[in-house]
Each structure stands twice: as structure tokens, then as C-alpha cells.
Design a protein around this motif. Structure first.
Motif, PDB file in Angstrom:
ATOM      1  N   PRO A   9     -12.362  18.113  86.598  1.00  0.00           N
ATOM      2  CA  PRO A   9     -11.419  17.588  87.718  1.00  0.00           C
ATOM      3  C   PRO A   9     -12.577  17.060  88.745  1.00  0.00           C
ATOM      4  O   PRO A   9     -12.063  16.290  89.596  1.00  0.00           O
ATOM      5  CB  PRO A   9     -10.586  18.862  88.122  1.00  0.00           C
ATOM      6  N   GLN A  10     -13.877  17.604  89.019  1.00  0.00           N
ATOM      7  CA  GLN A  10     -14.479  17.417  90.062  1.00  0.00           C
ATOM      8  C   GLN A  10     -15.132  15.926  90.057  1.00  0.00           C
ATOM      9  O   GLN A  10     -15.772  15.556  90.852  1.00  0.00           O
ATOM     10  CB  GLN A  10     -15.492  18.539  90.401  1.00  0.00           C
ATOM     11  N   ARG A  11     -15.082  15.183  88.856  1.00  0.00           N
ATOM     12  CA  ARG A  11     -15.500  14.229  88.651  1.00  0.00           C
ATOM     13  C   ARG A  11     -14.726  12.719  89.108  1.00  0.00           C
ATOM     14  O   ARG A  11     -13.616  12.913  88.666  1.00  0.00           O
ATOM     15  CB  ARG A  11     -16.155  13.917  87.270  1.00  0.00           C
ATOM     16  N   ALA A  12     -15.300  11.880  89.440  1.00  0.00           N
ATOM     17  CA  ALA A  12     -14.525  10.578  90.039  1.00  0.00           C
ATOM     18  C   ALA A  12     -15.213   9.361  89.362  1.00  0.00           C
ATOM     19  O   ALA A  12     -14.633   8.542  89.069  1.00  0.00           O
ATOM     20  CB  ALA A  12     -14.188  10.327  91.214  1.00  0.00           C
ATOM     21  N   TYR A  13     -16.709   9.536  89.463  1.00  0.00           N
ATOM     22  CA  TYR A  13     -17.473   8.393  89.001  1.00  0.00           C
ATOM     23  C   TYR A  13     -18.205   9.072  87.710  1.00  0.00           C
ATOM     24  O   TYR A  13     -18.307   8.248  86.837  1.00  0.00           O
ATOM     25  CB  TYR A  13     -18.747   7.892  90.107  1.00  0.00           C
ATOM     26  N   HIS A  14     -18.758  10.238  87.795  1.00  0.00           N
ATOM     27  CA  HIS A  14     -19.531  10.694  86.670  1.00  0.00           C
ATOM     28  C   HIS A  14     -18.478  11.239  85.488  1.00  0.00           C
ATOM     29  O   HIS A  14     -18.558  12.371  84.882  1.00  0.00           O
ATOM     30  CB  HIS A  14     -20.516  11.711  87.123  1.00  0.00           C
ATOM     31  N   THR A  15     -18.094  10.422  84.866  1.00  0.00           N
ATOM     32  CA  THR A  15     -16.888  10.499  84.057  1.00  0.00           C
ATOM     33  C   THR A  15     -17.177   9.714  82.781  1.00  0.00           C
ATOM     34  O   THR A  15     -18.406   8.992  82.647  1.00  0.00           O
ATOM     35  CB  THR A  15     -15.565   9.626  84.528  1.00  0.00           C
ATOM     36  N   LEU A  16     -16.477   9.805  81.617  1.00  0.00           N
ATOM     37  CA  LEU A  16     -16.781   8.812  80.412  1.00  0.00           C
ATOM     38  C   LEU A  16     -16.638   7.400  80.577  1.00  0.00           C
ATOM     39  O   LEU A  16     -17.212   6.785  79.873  1.00  0.00           O
ATOM     40  CB  LEU A  16     -15.550   9.309  79.208  1.00  0.00           C
ATOM     41  N   ASP A  17     -15.869   7.030  81.638  1.00  0.00           N
ATOM     42  CA  ASP A  17     -15.838   5.689  82.074  1.00  0.00           C
ATOM     43  C   ASP A  17     -17.492   5.065  82.460  1.00  0.00           C
ATOM     44  O   ASP A  17     -18.097   3.929  82.152  1.00  0.00           O
ATOM     45  CB  ASP A  17     -15.185   5.450  83.356  1.00  0.00           C
ATOM     46  N   HIS A  18     -18.249   6.048  83.254  1.00  0.00           N
ATOM     47  CA  HIS A  18     -19.591   5.693  83.367  1.00  0.00           C
ATOM     48  C   HIS A  18     -20.303   5.785  82.096  1.00  0.00           C
ATOM     49  O   HIS A  18     -21.221   4.684  81.926  1.00  0.00           O
ATOM     50  CB  HIS A  18     -20.142   6.966  84.403  1.00  0.00           C
ATOM     51  N   ILE A  19     -20.259   6.655  81.115  1.00  0.00           N
ATOM     52  CA  ILE A  19     -20.898   6.583  79.989  1.00  0.00           C
ATOM     53  C   ILE A  19     -20.653   5.285  79.119  1.00  0.00           C
ATOM     54  O   ILE A  19     -21.478   4.663  78.519  1.00  0.00           O
ATOM     55  CB  ILE A  19     -20.623   7.677  79.069  1.00  0.00           C
ATOM     56  N   GLU A  20     -19.377   4.869  79.373  1.00  0.00           N
ATOM     57  CA  GLU A  20     -18.938   3.784  78.417  1.00  0.00           C
ATOM     58  C   GLU A  20     -19.600   2.318  79.250  1.00  0.00           C
ATOM     59  O   GLU A  20     -20.018   1.669  78.287  1.00  0.00           O
ATOM     60  CB  GLU A  20     -17.470   3.496  78.758  1.00  0.00           C
ATOM     61  N   GLN A  21     -19.703   2.422  80.270  1.00  0.00           N
ATOM     62  CA  GLN A  21     -20.554   1.417  81.029  1.00  0.00           C
ATOM     63  C   GLN A  21     -21.805   1.162  80.723  1.00  0.00           C
ATOM     64  O   GLN A  21     -22.298   0.312  80.534  1.00  0.00           O
ATOM     65  CB  GLN A  21     -20.141   1.409  82.581  1.00  0.00           C
ATOM     66  N   LEU A  22     -22.416   2.319  80.420  1.00  0.00           N
ATOM     67  CA  LEU A  22     -23.821   2.546  80.267  1.00  0.00           C
ATOM     68  C   LEU A  22     -24.195   2.085  78.714  1.00  0.00           C
ATOM     69  O   LEU A  22     -25.112   1.329  78.567  1.00  0.00           O
ATOM     70  CB  LEU A  22     -24.360   3.945  80.337  1.00  0.00           C
ATOM     71  N   LEU A  23     -23.140   2.336  77.676  1.00  0.00           N
ATOM     72  CA  LEU A  23     -23.414   2.053  76.382  1.00  0.00           C
ATOM     73  C   LEU A  23     -23.042   0.597  76.160  1.00  0.00           C
ATOM     74  O   LEU A  23     -23.520  -0.069  75.298  1.00  0.00           O
ATOM     75  CB  LEU A  23     -22.292   3.057  75.532  1.00  0.00           C
ATOM     76  N   VAL A  24     -22.371  -0.065  77.082  1.00  0.00           N
ATOM     77  CA  VAL A  24     -22.052  -1.612  77.036  1.00  0.00           C
ATOM     78  C   VAL A  24     -23.451  -2.311  77.557  1.00  0.00           C
ATOM     79  O   VAL A  24     -23.741  -3.164  76.644  1.00  0.00           O
ATOM     80  CB  VAL A  24     -20.949  -2.058  77.876  1.00  0.00           C
ATOM     81  N   GLN A  25     -24.057  -1.662  78.493  1.00  0.00           N
ATOM     82  CA  GLN A  25     -25.470  -2.038  78.941  1.00  0.00           C
ATOM     83  C   GLN A  25     -26.623  -1.904  77.690  1.00  0.00           C
ATOM     84  O   GLN A  25     -27.319  -2.773  77.327  1.00  0.00           O
ATOM     85  CB  GLN A  25     -25.836  -1.378  80.063  1.00  0.00           C
ATOM     86  N   PHE A  26     -26.347  -0.791  76.945  1.00  0.00           N
ATOM     87  CA  PHE A  26     -27.246  -0.389  75.784  1.00  0.00           C
ATOM     88  C   PHE A  26     -27.137  -1.472  74.837  1.00  0.00           C
ATOM     89  O   PHE A  26     -28.354  -1.688  74.308  1.00  0.00           O
ATOM     90  CB  PHE A  26     -26.863   0.931  75.455  1.00  0.00           C
ATOM     91  N   GLU A  27     -25.894  -1.914  74.369  1.00  0.00           N
ATOM     92  CA  GLU A  27     -25.949  -2.700  73.379  1.00  0.00           C
ATOM     93  C   GLU A  27     -26.595  -4.088  73.429  1.00  0.00           C
ATOM     94  O   GLU A  27     -27.064  -4.582  72.602  1.00  0.00           O
ATOM     95  CB  GLU A  27     -24.538  -3.029  72.998  1.00  0.00           C
ATOM     96  N   SER A  28     -26.859  -4.348  75.075  1.00  0.00           N
ATOM     97  CA  SER A  28     -27.397  -5.717  75.443  1.00  0.00           C
ATOM     98  C   SER A  28     -28.618  -5.534  75.278  1.00  0.00           C
ATOM     99  O   SER A  28     -29.360  -6.590  75.271  1.00  0.00           O
ATOM    100  CB  SER A  28     -26.665  -6.229  76.496  1.00  0.00           C
ATOM    101  N   ILE A  29     -29.176  -4.476  75.446  1.00  0.00           N
ATOM    102  CA  ILE A  29     -30.762  -4.321  75.618  1.00  0.00           C
ATOM    103  C   ILE A  29     -31.573  -3.552  74.364  1.00  0.00           C
ATOM    104  O   ILE A  29     -32.587  -3.252  74.548  1.00  0.00           O
ATOM    105  CB  ILE A  29     -31.214  -3.640  77.083  1.00  0.00           C
ATOM    106  N   LYS A  30     -30.738  -2.859  73.532  1.00  0.00           N
ATOM    107  CA  LYS A  30     -31.232  -1.922  72.446  1.00  0.00           C
ATOM    108  C   LYS A  30     -32.355  -2.617  71.776  1.00  0.00           C
ATOM    109  O   LYS A  30     -33.460  -1.992  71.352  1.00  0.00           O
ATOM    110  CB  LYS A  30     -30.313  -1.360  71.475  1.00  0.00           C
TER     111      LYS A  30
END
Length: 223
Positions: free
Chosen positions: A45-66
Motif C-alpha cells: 500500500p505504500q507504493r504509488a509509483y514503484h508498482t508493477l506498472d513501473h516494472i511493466e514500463q521498464l519491460l516495454v523499454q527492455f524489449e526495444s533495446i535487448k
């Protein structure tokens, strides 16, 4: 439109693929247990930005630069675990996340692999690369750190949502104290000659990121 559970399922499948690619000594049941632990942590509950949405955003980035990475599976796991421990009232979240990742994965990965993941997560504390790493690992670490800061170079509307979410995570801090602390962090970022370490991210996001940070500083000064 994807529901949260759909997105989590896709993230879970991606997690399973990366972990399975690194070891055959793990069962689907064990992988699922590790994944559910990640889901629980990022859903706190203490998370607003550091959630799985943040991880999803990073994995989208990852797919384009892997294709630029020498060890993409290591980088992917570092992304999944880099914020797994997050308490806005503490200053050692990266250390605790790195320890959590290596403790969790040590039964399945080699000592060297765990050490790499540990080192990468620790670099996210100050977004500086250990000068001892070799060129391939430097390149991988640079992409990891740039992905983690990619939100800074997002369109202003997305950046503004990010800034609001960070403020939400620090609701325990009074407005004046938050303004002063956040201002210091942002000014520290602007003081870097380059926010982004890779040409890929520098060319795409540097100008927008600096404009966003200056915009937020202006907003903070008006509080």
C-alpha cells in the motif's frame, strides 16, 4: 483494454521465460512462487509509483533495446527485483532489494549470476556504474540505469503523473520538507553533464528530461 491481472499474467510469463533461460534446475511451481512473492511486494500500500506498472514500463523499454545487451536475462531479472523492497521512510531500499534478490535466487542461479544481479541493483541507488566492470557489463548496466530513468524523458503529462505518484509515496513528509528535498534531488540530476549514459536514450530523451525537471522545479518553487 488490459486489466491489472492480465498485465500481471504477462509480466509473470516474461519473468518465467527469463528465469527458465538461465537455469534448468527450477520447476514451474517454484517459478510461480517466486513470481507471486514479487507481485505481493510490488502491490504494497505504500507504493504509488514503484508498482508493477513501473516494472511493466521498464519491460516495454527492455524489449526495444535487448538486442544491445550481452546478458539480457540478467538485466531482466535485475529490473524485476530492483525495487522489490520499497519503504519511502528508509534510505537502504536498493541494498535490501539486492539482498532479497540474491537470497531468493541463490538456490537456482550461480554465485556469479547472483553477484551480477546484486551489483546491478546496487547501481540504481546513485545511478553510477562501478568503474571496475568490463565493457560488455558496462554497456548492460548503462542500459539498465537509463531504462530506470526513462520516465524523466517522457511527455510532460506522463512525467507529471510520475511526480504526483512520488509525492504520494512521501505523504509522511510535510510540504516544505518535501519541496526542499525534492528540489535538491532534481537539481542534483540537472548537475550531471548527461542524464543518460547510452547514445540510444541520450538522443531520444535527454532534452525532454531536462525540460521536465526544470518544469517540476518551477512548480515546486511556487508551493
Amino acid at each position: 483494454m488490459k486489466t491489472a491481472s492480465n498485465k500481471h499474467d504477462e509480466l509473470g510469463k516474461c519473468f518465467a521465460q527469463h528465469l527458465s533461460a538461465m537455469t534448468s534446475d527450477i520447476s514451474p511451481k517454484q517459478i510461480n512462487r517466486l513470481w507471486q512473492n514479487i507481485v505481493t511486494r510490488y502491490g504494497e500500500p505504500q507504493r504509488a509509483y514503484h508498482t508493477l506498472d513501473h516494472i511493466e514500463q521498464l519491460l516495454v523499454q527492455f524489449e526495444s533495446i535487448k538486442h544491445h545487451l550481452s546478458e539480457p536475462h540478467i538485466i531482466a531479472l535485475a529490473l524485476y527485483y530492483h525495487d522489490v523492497i520499497y519503504d519511502p521512510t528508509c534510505s537502504d531500499n536498493e541494498l535490501k532489494s539486492a539482498e532479497f534478490a540474491t537470497d531468493t535466487l541463490s538456490s537456482y542461479l550461480s554465485t556469479k549470476q547472483c553477484q551480477q544481479i546484486y551489483a546491478l541493483i546496487m547501481m540504481t541507488a546513485n545511478h553510477q556504474i562501478d568503474t571496475l566492470v568490463d565493457s560488455d557489463k558496462y554497456n548492460d548496466a548503462a542500459y539498465l540505469l537509463d531504462m530506470d530513468l526513462s520516465i524523466l524523458g517522457a511527455p510532460w503529462s506522463a512525467y507529471e503523473q510520475y511526480a504526483k505518484a512520488i509525492r504520494q509515496e512521501y505523504t509522511h513528509v510535510a510540504d516544505d520538507s518535501y519541496r526542499d528535498g525534492r528540489t535538491a534531488v532534481l537539481q542534483g540530476l540537472l548537475a550531471h553533464p548527461k542524464l543518460y549514459l547510452t547514445d540510444h536514450y541520450y538522443n531520444q530523451l535527454e532534452t525532454q528530461a531536462r525540460a521536465n525537471i526544470k518544469h517540476e522545479l518551477t512548480s515546486l518553487a511556487a508551493l
